[in-house]
Every structure is written in structure tokens, then in C-alpha cells.
Design a protein around this motif. Structure first.
Motif, short mmCIF file in Angstrom:
data_model
loop_
_atom_site.label_atom_id
_atom_site.label_comp_id
_atom_site.label_asym_id
_atom_site.label_seq_id
_atom_site.Cartn_x
_atom_site.Cartn_y
_atom_site.Cartn_z
N PHE A 123 0.83 -1.20 0.00
CA PHE A 123 0.00 0.00 0.00
C PHE A 123 0.87 1.24 0.00
N ARG A 124 0.68 2.08 -1.01
CA ARG A 124 1.38 3.37 -1.10
C ARG A 124 2.87 3.23 -0.89
N ARG A 125 3.43 2.25 -1.49
CA ARG A 125 4.88 2.07 -1.38
C ARG A 125 5.50 2.53 -2.69
N PRO A 178 15.38 6.01 -5.17
CA PRO A 178 13.99 6.02 -4.68
C PRO A 178 13.06 6.64 -5.70
N ILE A 180 9.84 8.60 -7.15
CA ILE A 180 9.20 9.79 -6.62
C ILE A 180 7.68 9.65 -6.55
N ALA A 182 4.25 6.82 -5.92
CA ALA A 182 3.85 5.52 -5.39
C ALA A 182 2.40 5.26 -5.75
N GLU A 184 -1.33 3.53 -5.27
CA GLU A 184 -2.09 3.18 -4.07
C GLU A 184 -1.78 1.73 -3.68
N GLY A 391 -4.70 11.88 -7.76
CA GLY A 391 -3.47 12.60 -7.40
C GLY A 391 -2.26 12.05 -8.13
N HIS A 392 -2.17 10.75 -8.19
CA HIS A 392 -1.03 10.13 -8.87
C HIS A 392 -1.06 10.49 -10.35
#
Lengths: 489, 462
Positions: A123-125, A178, A180, A182, A184, A391-392
């Protein structure tokens, strides 16, 4: 002018140990490293590099190297040895008349592609998390918080390049920045892992590289610009330079990004399977079930299935209980695969009549679309299962607009001597006095090499003007008092 | 709602979008920290008129949550005769004399598990008159316990460390959880209830109206659906004083009232509210047709002066430049908003440290409970995402409302809604959790009612 010496060495691993092909048996080495983006969008987000190598060997060495044999190619230049290719043999060719055979090799993306991995739902990773000397990339570790890209690369046999000392026998190495963005929810369900990696990189705006050393790299999009160039291509390094700017392609001024929301639903029945499964006395069966929707969680009771999950009967109709007078079971659950093993504890056959499982499904909602920018030239991003919120989608649209707002020249340098220090995705400077280019930052998007030390060409993309990571505020202990920076997407 | 970023990690690019989610959360939490509530439903008729002997004053349920220690009830009474008993699960838990201002408190700190539905009854004991006028002003459990301590807010100065950012994020989560811990409880609406055909004053509704915010007003939505009487009007009383008198409606007329009346009692306290119909004249020839009323809402509203909204900091740029000093100022402004939300919660324990009990329909026995199933129904405007119900044959109804017809005539005792879904089995008492989004059209703000025999219902934000 000093003479440079260059030679290739081929290592192969037919049965668990690395061997070196005698130099006399190696006749030629050729190949390329190239991002496969199209000419109009050389910084395509979600692009993935594939590497190919072609080995010409003596026919007498044919039997030494079997199909799908792992291969490593090293280049030694002036007593410095660097690995330039890691992969496996995917095609072998020879003729009766002739002293040579040809091995076509693909890079580790073939290994990754054939990996069929299942994962829990994250989740949201972020799709990729930074690999470091101490990052926890082993999914079996209780503190695991890696992204799905990290997960798939590990499951394919890769290990973090930063931890190569701990994993000297890894099939390949990977290194991730990393991401930027993620999604859901993200999960793997046994698909072509390489294609999943591309979708994930596309959803987060980034690129996958397999560099010359065979390391799979994930680069986040804000690292395209602003990288420090450690090398400058000058007129003394390349023989010729050509440039292509596709002026006929009007870059999009408006980006549309579709998304399909994913929401975890309350606990409910997710599988009801009535397939009869006979288990002979003292026998064990294992079978897999796939829920319609990926699961956030499966209802378990102290690691076992719920009491009413399995309906198992003896052939006379009596219920077979759990335990020594009936059956035992174990379950392994991933987002979209549940593997159940049932062992008959008795000598009498039993019949599994029904499997009823409950869980929290992650179901898709009504699709939507967001836009960024304005104007009439619209580019619609491809559907991506990992773009799951407004949003994504908005952030991804903004990112595309920022990267594609300006036409970028693609320049090809030919007639270069092969330099194993140059890697795909590397930031370099380019000088061309005739075109008034002086140490202009570029990104290497393709490397094509041929015979030893000759006829190597590079494709470069002008990244001047793109913001670099160092222009942004970063999370950490950096002191920014009195400074102005950018905030990311 | 509750769209928060993932945790912040070292070396990641500080996302303007992620900080924007924190800003939005602060705005959301600021708004959620003001809450309109419905009155505590006491009775649907005159509390001063009842049978001699003991009777049920009130019944309902709460859902036990870890950390609850007391179950409380309070109210008024006209005389000190007898006691008022609180029964939990049918057993006597506590009792108190029926004094002019009475209260009950039972210890529920042990013996119950998380999620248990506790049936509650308030009954009289030793009542010997028909006019004792016992009045329940409120029933609630307390306190509201949080599993973790409040994280507090950070102060940004030179850097954007993960510790500071994640503390801000954790505080948003904590405050959402804190507000979610106090559910929205459906009240009992009265649909087409009969009033009277006599020249008399009849109480339609009595309850307890709290006042939690200075802006709170008494909100009453009432429809006069059928008025056979030529001289009939409504009155509203707060703490015994008439605060509103409606105009006399002509016979056969209908009228709809949407009132926002001032409340002046002390913040944090609850006083009686009564809605009554006053009939001054009956028709000629006299008929036995009762006037009919639908009482949709009796509660609080901030209509004249809305609840104040904190001014948020400017939005963070996405892929745009911002001076560090400005960014720090904006982050600290978010922290201040969250601090104020916490202070507002702590400053009104009567609202935020109590879980209101759900009141079952007005009925003194099972016969009435069955007969009045369509007249007195739990009702709410959806505000949350999740609904927990407990009962037998419970259904949810929403959409347009239509009176039934019977033999060509309107049947005022029967109606349908355009949309409905069954939630629990008709035969067994079940507890069910449902998510509103699965009901098409039941969007936030849409009204719904619960059919069947609902023992408990509460709505949660998440």
C-alpha cells in the motif's frame, strides 16, 4: 601516440561454476546497450534498456557452452579489466562447413522476464526504494519495506549491487534510486516480471537500465538532468557527430493521464471453490486458487485457514476433522495467489468438497482521466494498472509535461574507441565547436560496440535545462537556511 | 477524505504534492473538529402522560470500545417518587432516585470485549402516578480511549528531516483517528406520525439539545403533512420556555419548517427541547382525522454564524521554486492548525470524550415496536464512510420518498423509498459493517433511513 591494448575475455557458467573461454576460442565480440525510446521522446519514462552481445567462437568450443548458459564478458584495456556484459545465451548457430559458431546473448532481462513472482499487496509504497549497503531488500526479513521493483528483482535472483560482498554468487545485481511516485496498491501476480518492471517505472516516471557491468538500475526521472558529468566528449574523442531534432513532431502541450482507482473493501467472501479433490490415505496435495481481485489480506486464524474454510469429508460422508484423525493443512498467501497444502493424516481417502475463503479484496472503481497543460496538441498516456488515483495521475501528467515541453536533440557520436567507463544513462558533457556546443550536459541513451576497440558509437540526448536532483529540497538533515530550491512533484 | 502521503524517507525529493496532502488534511481536520449533532431523542409524546406503574423510559445500545469505563444517563423528573434503573443486557446495573435532575453511572470497565453491542434499558421502578414526567436527556459511554499517545507537532527550522515530517504526518493520522473514534449516531425520525383531532396541545417530540459551539443554533425540520384542524400551529420550547410559535395553518394545508433558533444555555450542557402541536379549533363537522407530522431533524446547526475555518497557509508548489523560509513558515502553520484542532477537541469533552448511545424507536413494548416500525425510524444524513448496524432484518433506504396507496386512497402509514438494500438477515440478530460507497446515490449529505428492527447503528468516518 601511446598504443592501447584491448582484449575481451568471456566467462561461462554451464553447471554452477564460472569457467573462462580460452582466448584462442574467442574470435569476435559485438553488441549494444540501448534504450528503446522513440526518436521524438528520447527520455521516455518507463523505458527499459536491453543489452545484446554476439560472440563468435571456434566451432570446437560449441559443446562447451550449452543453451541458456550464463555469460559474462570482460574487456581489458591497458591492464584495467571491466565487465561489459552479463547475460545468457539465447541462440546458438553453426554450419557444418566453417570453423566458427555464433552465440547470441541477451542480458539479464531475459532472466527477469522468465521470473514469475507473486507478492503481497503493498500500500502506497514507492515502486522502487533506494538500495544501500544496509537496505533491507530480502522480502523474508520482517523489516522489509522495499518497492515492488526491488521485490521482483530480488525474486529473479538479483541482489543489491551495494551489498555484492554479501552475495558474491548472485545471478545479477541491481541498484535502485527512490521512486518519486507511489501507486495506491502494487502487487505481482506471476506476470512477466520484466514487463511489470517497465509498467512500474512508467507509473512512477523513471527508467530501467542494464549498464555495461550488467547491473540493473532504476533511475528516477528528476535525475535525468543535473547529474555531474565526469567525462566530456570532445572532437578528439569522436570521429563524427550527427544530430537529429524532429521538428515535425510537435511536442504535446497537454497531457492526459487515465487512472483506475483501487480501494480495499471490507472482509468478505473472495473464493468459493467447489472442485472436488481426492486425497488418498497418507497423501498430500497442493493446489493454487486465484481470487478475482488482489487481496489486501486473507482471513487467517493463527496462520491457518479459518475454521469453516475447508469442507473435507471421508468417502462415507463423515466430516474429516483437523488433526491426527483427519487432515492437516498449511497455506501461503500472496495478493492474487493462495496456495493450500492438505495432508491426509489417516489411511482412508478424504475428499475436499469446498474451499471457502474470506479476505479484503482490492477492487477497481470507475476509471477517470486528468489533464495537465493546455492547448490543442494532446498526448494521452497509456493505461497503466499502477496509476490508481487522481493525485497520482495528476503528478504523472505534470511530470510528463515538464520533461516533454522542450524538443531535445538526439546526437550520435561515431568512430569512438570503446570506453568501458562509459555507461548507459550516464551524464556526460559534449563539446562541438562547430555547433557552438561547449560542455553541454547529455545523457547516454545507447552504446553500440563492435570489434575490439573500434567502431563504437554513442547516442546522446541533450538534457540541458532539465532540473536536477540537486535543485530540489531533499528530505534529510541538509541545512537550507537562506536558500531557495524546488519542490518535487 | 484522509488522503495522506506515505512516510518520508531520507534522500527522497521533498514533494510539493505530498506536503499539499498534509495541508489539505489540516484543512479537513479543522472542519471536522466542529460537529453538528442531533438532539438526544427522549420521547415522541408527552413525558407527563403515561400509565401508572413502571414503564420503559428509554432503550438503545452502545458498542463497547476498549477503554470505556462508564455508561452514563441523565435527565429530569417532575417528582422524586421511585427510582430510575439502568439495565445492561437485561440485568440491573445501577439506579438512582428520580429527582428533578437525576443521573446514572454504571461501571463497564470489565466484562465486555471490543465490539460487543450492549443493550441498554432505562426503566422506572416504584412509579405510582400517570404524571411523573421522567425525561431522559442523554445516554452515553465514556471515555474515548486512543491506543497511542498524541504525537504532538514538530517545529521546522533549518531542515526537512524525516523525523519532523513523519511527526506531522503521524499527527494528522492521530487526529483523524481521534475524530473517527466518536461516531455519528442516527437519530429517530418520525414519519407521518399522527398528532391529534382534538382541541389540545400535544407533544410531538421531546429530547435533550446540547450546545457544543458558540455558533450552535437549534435546527428543526418539521413538516405538517395533513392538517384537518382549522386552528393548528407548532411551538418549540427550549428548557421550558417557548422560543418559537408557528403560524396557524389553514385546514387541509401543509407546511414545511426549517428553523434555526438561538441557543443560549451554557456550552457543554444539555437542556430539554420540546416540539408540540397546539390545536385551538377542530373542524365542523367534527372528524376523527388526526393531523400528521414528519419530524426530520432536531439538532444543532451553525446557520447564522458558520463555524469558523482556519486560514491555511499557501499551497506548496509542485516542481516549482520556493524559498526555504517560506516553506518552513507554511509547514509550521500547518502544525499550528493541528494544535488548534487538538485544543478544540480537548476543550469540549462533552462532545469528544463521549460515545452517544443509539436510541431504538419510541416503543414501550414489542407490540409497539412492531406496529410503529415505519413511523419511527433511524435516520441520518451520510457523513462518514462506514456504517455498523446490529439488529434483525435491518435494511437501508434512501432516495425519493413516496407514500403508498391503498384502495385508491393515500396510506399515511406506509411509504417506500426509491432505493433500498437489505443489510442483515430477517431471522437472526446480526451485526454488519457496510461501506456507503457500495450504495449508488448514497453520497455524503444524502439522507438515509434504517428499516427493520435496528438495535444499534453508528456511522464512522473510515
Amino acid at each position: 601516440m601511446p598504443t592501447q591494448t584491448r582484449s575481451y575475455t568471456v566467462h561461462y557458467n554451464p553447471s554452477g561454476a564460472w569457467l573462462t573461454l580460452p582466448a584462442a576460442d574467442l574470435l569476435d565480440v559485438g553488441g549494444d546497450l540501448e534504450l528503446s525510446g522513440d526518436a521524438s521522446q528520447p527520455l521516455m519514462l518507463g523505458d527499459a534498456a536491453t543489452a545484446r552481445a554476439t560472440l563468435t567462437i571456434r566451432a570446437s568450443a560449441w559443446s562447451s557452452i550449452p543453451a541458456r548458459c550464463p555469460i559474462r564478458v570482460d574487456l581489458t584495456r591497458d591492464s584495467t579489466t571491466l565487465r561489459v556484459f552479463t547475460g545468457l545465451v539465447v541462440e546458438r548457430a553453426r554450419a557444418l562447413i566453417g570453423a566458427a559458431a555464433t552465440l547470441t546473448c541477451a542480458s539479464v532481462e531475459r532472466i527477469i522476464s522468465t521470473t514469475r513472482a507473486d507478492s503481497p499487496a503493498f500500500f502506497r509504497r514507492p515502486v522502487a526504494t533506494r538500495t544501500t549497503l544496509t537496505s533491507i531488500d530480502d522480502p523474508t526479513n520482517g523489516g522489509y519495506a522495499g518497492g515492488l521493483i526491488n521485490y521482483l528483482l530480488w525474486q529473479a535472483g538479483g541482489r543489491p549491487a551495494e551489498q555484492d560482498v554479501s552475495y558474491p554468487s548472485a545471478s545479477f545485481y541491481y541498484s535502485c534510486e527512490p521512486a518519486i511516485l507511489a501507486p495506491e496498491w502494487s502487487w505481482a501476480a506471476g506476470e512477466d516480471a520484466w514487463e511489470e518492471l517497465r509498467k512500474l517505472a512508467s507509473a512512477a516516471g523513471g527508467q530501467l537500465f542494464i549498464d555495461a557491468g550488467g547491473i540493473v538500475r532504476y533511475r528516477q526521472p528528476l535525475a535525468f538532468g543535473g547529474g555531474s558529468a565526469a567525462y566530456t566528449f570532445t572532437e578528439s574523442v569522436y570521429g563524427d557527430i550527427s544530430e537529429r531534432i524532429d521538428d515535425d513532431t510537435v511536442l504535446a502541450t497537454r497531457i492526459q493521464c487515465p487512472y483506475v482507482p483501487r480501494v480495499a473493501r471490507p472482509l468478505q467472501e473472495v473464493i468459493s471453490d467447489d472442485t472436488p479433490r481426492l486425497i488418498a490415505g497418507s497423501a498430500t496435495i497442493t493446489f493454487d486458487l486465484a481470487p478475482q481481485w488482489p487481496l489486501k489480506s486473507l482471513e487467517l486464524n493463527a496462520g491457518a485457514l479459518a475454521d469453516d474454510a475447508l469442507t473435507i469429508l471421508f468417502l462415507d460422508g463423515q466430516i474429516a476433522p483437523r488433526g491426527a484423525s483427519g487432515y492437516t493443512h498449511s497455506v501461503a498467501a500472496w495478493a492474487q495467489r493462495i496456495s493450500i497444502t492438505i495432508s491426509n493424516s489417516t489411511t482412508r481417502p478424504i475428499l475436499v468438497r469446498r474451499v471457502l475463503l474470506r479476505g479484503e479484496p482490492i477492487s477497481a472503481g470507475e476509471p477517470g482521466m486528468v489533464e495537465a497543460g493546455s492547448g490543442t496538441v494532446t498526448r494521452t498516456l497509456a493505461d497503466n494498472p499502477y496509476v490508481q488515483s487522481r493525485g497520482h495521475a495528476q503528478r504523472l501528467s505534470n511530470l510528463h509535461l515538464a520533461l516533454y515541453a522542450t524538443p531535445r536533440a538526439r546526437r550520435t557520436l561515431s568512430g569512438c574507441a570503446f570506453d568501458p567507463g562509459r555507461t548507459l544513462g550516464e551524464t556526460v558533457n559534449l563539446t562541438c565547436t562547430a555547433w557552438s556546443l561547449s560542455a553541454v550536459p547529455h545523457l547516454i541513451t545507447a552504446i553500440r560496440y563492435g570489434r575490439v576497440g573500434a567502431d563504437v558509437s554513442y547516442d546522446l540526448v541533450d538534457v540541458s535545462g532539465l532540473p536536477g536532483t540537486n535543485e530540489y529540497f531533499l528530505v534529510g538533515s541538509t541545512v537550507y537556511t537562506g536558500l531557495t530550491r524546488r519542490m518535487g512533484f | 477524505m484522509r488522503d495522506l502521503p506515505t512516510s518520508f524517507t531520507t534522500d527522497e525529493i521533498l514533494s510539493g504534492f505530498a506536503l499539499g496532502l498534509l495541508r489539505d488534511a489540516a484543512i479537513d481536520l479543522d472542519g471536522l473538529s466542529y460537529r453538528r449533532v442531533h438532539a438526544y431523542d427522549a420521547h415522541s409524546d408527552d413525558t407527563a402522560l403515561h400509565a401508572s406503574g413502571d414503564y420503559r423510559l428509554w432503550w438503545g445500545s452502545i458498542q463497547y470500545r476498549a477503554g470505556m469505563t462508564t455508561l452514563n444517563a441523565f435527565g429530569r423528573a417532575a417528582s422524586a417518587a421511585g427510582t430510575i434503573q439502568m439495565r445492561i443486557n437485561g440485568s440491573l446495573a445501577t439506579s438512582a432516585s428520580a429527582t428533578s435532575t437525576w443521573s446514572l453511572q454504571a461501571d463497564i470497565s470489565t466484562g465486555y470485549s471490543e465490539g460487543d453491542i450492549l443493550p441498554i434499558e432505562l426503566v422506572t421502578s416504584g412509579n405510582t402516578t400517570k404524571t411523573s414526567n421522567r425525561f431522559v436527556l442523554g445516554v452515553y459511554a465514556s471515555p474515548v480511549a486512543m491506543p497511542t499517545a498524541y504525537p504532538g507537532v514538530p517545529t521546522f527550522s533549518t531542515s526537512y528531516t524525516p523525523a519532523l515530517l513523519n511527526q506531522l504526518l503521524s499527527t494528522c493520522h492521530w487526529l483523524y483517528d481521534r475524530i473517527t473514534a466518536v461516531p455519528y449516531v442516527p437519530h429517530i425520525a418520525q414519519i407521518m406520525r399522527p398528532a391529534t383531532h382534538k382541541a389540545q396541545t400535544i407533544i410531538l417530540y421531546s429530547g435533550g439539545i446540547p450546545r457544543f459551539h458558540t455558533q450552535d443554533e437549534l435546527h428543526i425540520e418539521i413538516w405538517q403533512n395533513l392538517l384537518p384542524n382549522p386552528g393548528e400551529y407548532i411551538q418549540v420550547l427550549v428548557d421550558g420556555s417557548v422560543v418559537y410559535t408557528g403560524s396557524t395553518q389553514p385546514p387541509g394545508g401543509t407546511a414545511a419548517y426549517d428553523l434555526a433558533l438561538p441557543l443560549t444555555h451554557t456550552l457543554g450542557t444539555t437542556v430539554p427541547v420540546v416540539v408540540r402541536a397546539v390545536v385551538t379549533a377542530t373542524p365542523t363537522p367534527y372528524t376523527l382525522i388526526n393531523s400528521r407530522y414528519t419530524i426530520r431533524t432536531v439538532g444543532t446547526i451553525a446557520r447564522t454564524t458558520p463555524y469558523p475555518a482556519a486560514t491555511p497557509p499557501a499551497a506548496f508548489p509542485e516542481n516549482g521554486s520556493i524559498a526555504h523560509a517560506t516553506a518552513v513558515s507554511q509547514l509550521n502553520a500547518i502544525a499550528t492548525m493541528l494544535t488548534n484542532v487538538k485544543s478544540r477537541i480537548d476543550g469540549r469533552p462533552e462532545l469528544w470524550n463521549r460515545i452517544r448511545a443509539f436510541r431504538r424507536r419510541f416503543a414501550i413494548d414489542e407490540r409497539q415496536n412492531t406496529k410503529l416500525a415505519k413511523m419511527y425510524v433511524p435516520r441520518r444524513a451520510r457523513q462518514g464512510d462506514r456504517l455498523v448496524v446490529h439488529g434483525k432484518g435491518v435494511g437501508i433506504q434512501w432516495g425519493s420518498f413516496k407514500l403508498a396507496e391503498k384502495e385508491g386512497e393515500i396510506d399515511y402509514d406506509d411509504y417506500t423509498f426509491s432505493d433500498s438494500e437489505s443489510l442483515t438477515d430477517g431471522e437472526a440478530i446480526e451485526t454488519k459493517t457496510v461501506w456507503f460507497d457500495q450504495f449508488r446515490g448514497l453520497v455524503p449529505g444524502a439522507w438515509y433511513t434504517l428499516s427493520g428492527d435496528c438495535y444499534f447503528a453508528s456511522e464512522f468516518l473510515y
